[in-house]
Design an enzyme around this catalytic site. Structure first.
Site, PDB file in Angstrom:
ATOM      1  N   SER A 120       0.795  -1.239   0.019  1.00  0.00           N
ATOM      2  CA  SER A 120       0.094  -0.099   0.126  1.00  0.00           C
ATOM      3  C   SER A 120       0.644   1.338   0.053  1.00  0.00           C
ATOM      4  CB  SER A 120      -0.972   0.085   1.343  1.00  0.00           C
ATOM      5  OG  SER A 120      -1.756   1.000   1.085  1.00  0.00           O
ATOM      6  N   HIS A 121       0.770   2.059   1.023  1.00  0.00           N
ATOM      7  CA  HIS A 121       1.297   3.247   0.989  1.00  0.00           C
ATOM      8  C   HIS A 121       2.648   3.385   1.611  1.00  0.00           C
ATOM      9  CE1 HIS A 121      -1.081   2.651   4.708  1.00  0.00           C
ATOM     10  NE2 HIS A 121      -0.200   3.682   5.179  1.00  0.00           N
ATOM     11  N   ASP A 291      -2.018   6.621  -4.011  1.00  0.00           N
ATOM     12  CA  ASP A 291      -0.725   5.734  -3.384  1.00  0.00           C
ATOM     13  C   ASP A 291      -0.589   4.715  -4.100  1.00  0.00           C
ATOM     14  OD1 ASP A 291      -3.057   3.818  -3.061  1.00  0.00           O
ATOM     15  OD2 ASP A 291      -2.552   3.099  -1.098  1.00  0.00           O
ATOM     16  N   ASP A 293      -0.638   1.339  -4.621  1.00  0.00           N
ATOM     17  CA  ASP A 293      -1.592   0.527  -5.294  1.00  0.00           C
ATOM     18  C   ASP A 293      -2.822   1.212  -5.755  1.00  0.00           C
ATOM     19  OD1 ASP A 293      -2.367   0.621  -2.679  1.00  0.00           O
ATOM     20  OD2 ASP A 293      -3.361  -1.393  -3.049  1.00  0.00           O
ATOM     21  N   ASP A 295      -5.542   2.684  -4.322  1.00  0.00           N
ATOM     22  CA  ASP A 295      -6.867   2.635  -3.701  1.00  0.00           C
ATOM     23  C   ASP A 295      -6.931   3.721  -2.947  1.00  0.00           C
ATOM     24  OD1 ASP A 295      -4.812   1.741  -1.754  1.00  0.00           O
ATOM     25  OD2 ASP A 295      -6.106  -0.113  -1.293  1.00  0.00           O
ATOM     26  N   ARG A 296      -6.028   4.443  -2.333  1.00  0.00           N
ATOM     27  CA  ARG A 296      -6.177   5.490  -1.634  1.00  0.00           C
ATOM     28  C   ARG A 296      -6.269   6.690  -2.423  1.00  0.00           C
ATOM     29  NH1 ARG A 296      -4.466   3.823   4.170  1.00  0.00           N
ATOM     30  NH2 ARG A 296      -4.149   1.745   3.935  1.00  0.00           N
ATOM     31  N   LYS A 392     -11.449  -0.141  -1.509  1.00  0.00           N
ATOM     32  CA  LYS A 392     -11.370   1.353  -1.789  1.00  0.00           C
ATOM     33  C   LYS A 392     -10.892   1.749  -3.057  1.00  0.00           C
ATOM     34  CE  LYS A 392      -7.548   1.157   1.554  1.00  0.00           C
ATOM     35  NZ  LYS A 392      -7.983   0.377   2.628  1.00  0.00           N
TER      36      LYS A 392
END
Length: 563
Positions: A120-121, A291, A293, A295-296, A392
């Site tokens: 992720s982030h 981010d 991937d 999703d954010r 998300k």
């Protein structure tokens, strides 16, 4: 004619630390590289968690955010999936596919699940982090029962199956087939365009003609999009620039890099400085960052006006019929994670739409969506999404905001301030204390829970300067899922005051080392006061630290990160 590829069984020994967190297994790259069969063990545990009858001949989707170790991991996953009876893998071109796109592709092709390679982030590169998580057939993160099964298998694993001679070409689109010994049907790998299926889904949700007019018509707005050298770059270029007509220079940092250009791929004002710096002078009307991937998301208005994630989902809810998809489907429910501010609750109450308060973790939203109970949801940690997929979705959130701008023809700041005028404002902040000694953090949380569980704690009063807060309720948040009645306990300590203000304490499950203690503060003001969030919440922050003795217990003088 080439001989069938050999499947071999390799002895291994278990590791005790492969419990998946909120978003899968995350460790530093060096853990995956230096510990013998560390990746193989976890991949076998995922595959073994699927019943053999379901696994045989099944379809699995694989993709990642392009971070360091991504391609190495995919090679292993391909070899092990083939050896474990999977019939077909669908893999993103070059091994890259955003998390929202993976969810979309799982659902489109009716796969039994997907293996998502992302941290992720978290930072990337050889000295950064790597992560692997399993999404189930609904396209969403595995539920607790599945994650627990994977962990149990990883604790007792003795061997794994692999086809070491199988080599796949990730650079060429199309189908590759492989004959394996003792397999009746060939094993198939399909390398697919990472963007197309997902882009097609978005075309059926939003009014692309209206968005194109907004972004490239006579009265167009200027936007700035920062992919932070993560996986979102190709999606931004294809959908926003090529299809919706944004100038190519609207999109920055759009080439995926395995170390994210040495930056922290987190859409947060602290880290997305290329975007925040470029927004300050007012030349852009709208800005967004994604981010690693995809999703954010972070939403900014002109001059860098920051929209909190809690406000973002509330504003989308209030303007939900600007999105054609919801005009057709209607709205079944709204949801937020428990630590997220209650801004969404006020929209739900006014519109008489059911509101669900869930633990942190997108899987809880997915369960409500699968039951037909939820249409829109969000988390304070920069996650927003709808029921089109079970993750998300950063790009979806950006197109939702652009749809609102196209419909209302107001600035981001005016739309948010109008929202505050109508509903009042929830001031919200989060303090992260990262890499805290895990024993000290757990002891602090245990003592804190004992303190707030005491009956005498309720009705206690805390005074800071001229403010007095009286405790109305305190508990360890417990959630009974309305879809299937499963109970999730120990989801965060809550102190709720008589004026509706809340202090929440959680230990995070997405870090790689030590513990992350998070304090969330949420306070509502009906009358609009244009005051700085940290100033408004300073009294509650003082109380939060005092009650927990956090600085004394952890040896920290202040948070690592403030949102």
């Amino acid at each position: 004619m080439s001989l069938p590829l050999q499947v071999v069984t390799v002895p291994t020994a278990p590791y005790p630390d492969q419990r998946p967190g909120t978003d899968g297994l995350r460790k530093s790259v060096c853990v995956f590289q230096s510990r013998r069969n560390y990746l193989h063990n976890f991949v076998q545990s995922i595959l073994s968690s699927i019943d053999l009858r379901d696994r045989q001949g099944s379809t699995v989707v694989v993709g990642g955010d392009g971070r360091f170790f991504n391609q190495t991991a995919i090679e292993v996953i391909v070899q092990m999936a083939a050896a474990n009876g999977v019939g077909r893998l669908i893999i993103g071109h070059h091994g890259i596919m955003s998390t929202p796109a993976i969810s979309c592709v799982i659902r489109k092709y009716k796969a039994i699940g997907g293996i998502v390679l992302t941290a992720s982030h978290n930072p990337g590169g050889p000295h950064g982090d790597f992560g692997i998580k399993f999404n189930t057939a609904n396209g969403g993160p595995a539920k607790e029962a599945v994650s627990s099964k994977i962990f149990l298998i990883s604790r007792t694993i003795e061997e794994f199956a692999i086809c070491p001679g199988l080599k796949v070409d990730l650079t060429t689109l199309g189908r590759q087939t492989f004959d394996l010994e003792n397999k009746f049907k060939p094993f198939t790998v399909e390398i697919v365009d990472s963007v197309e299926s997902y882009a097609n889904l978005l075309r059926n949700i939003f009014d692309f003609a209206a968005l194109k007019e907004l972004l490239s018509g006579d009265h167009r707005i200027k936007i700035r999009l920062d992919a932070m050298h993560g996986v979102a770059g190709p999606y931004v270029r294809k959908i926003l620039c090529e299809e919706l007509g944004c100038p190519a220079n609207s999109a920055i940092n759009c080439v995926p890099m395995d170390d994210f250009g040495g930056q922290h791929p987190d859409p947060h004002p602290t880290y997305a400085t290329d975007l925040t710096d470029s927004m300050r002078d007012g030349q852009y009307d709208f800005g967004a960052a994604f981010d690693a991937d995809g999703d954010r998301n972070m939403i900014l208005g002109k001059h860098g006006f920051f929209v909190t994630p809690s406000d973002s989902v509330a504003v989308i809810a209030n303007n939900i019929f600007c999105i054609p998809y919801f005009q057709h489907t209607g709205v079944r429910g709204f949801a937020r994670s428990m630590p997220t501010s209650a801004a969404l609750d006020r929209v739900a109450k006014a519109t008489k739409i059911e509101l669900y308060e869930t633990p942190t973790g997108w899987k809880f939203f997915g369960n409500l969506m699968d039951a037909g109970m939820l249409s829109l949801c969000g988390e304070e940690s920069f996650g927003t999404g709808g029921d089109h997929i079970r993750e998300k979705d950063g790009l979806w959130a950006v197109l939702a905001w652009l749809s609102i701008l196209a419909s209302r023809r107001q600035s981001v700041e005016d739309i948010v301030k109008d929202h505050w005028l109508k509903y009042g404002r929830n001031y919200f902040t989060r303090y992260d204390y990262e890499d805290v000694d895990i024993d000290a953090a757990c002891e602090m949380m245990e003592d804190l829970e004992m303190m707030i569980a005491d009956k005498s704690f309720v009705r206690q009063r805390f005074a800071v300067e001229d403010k007095i807060y009286q405790v109305e309720k305190a508990d360890n948040f417990e959630y009974t899922d309305p879809a299937d009645s499963t109970i999730s306990r120990n989801q965060g300590l809550r102190i709720i005051f008589s004026d509706g203000s809340r202090i929440i304490y959680r230990l995070s499950g997405t870090g790689r080392s030590g513990a992350t203690v998070r304090i969330y503060i949420d306070s509502y003001e009906k009358e609009l006061i244009f005051e700085d969030t940290q100033v408004m919440l300073a009294p509650l922050a003082t109380i939060a630290v005092k009650i927990s003795q956090l600085h004394h217990r952890t040896g920290r003088s202040g948070p690592s990160l403030i949102t």
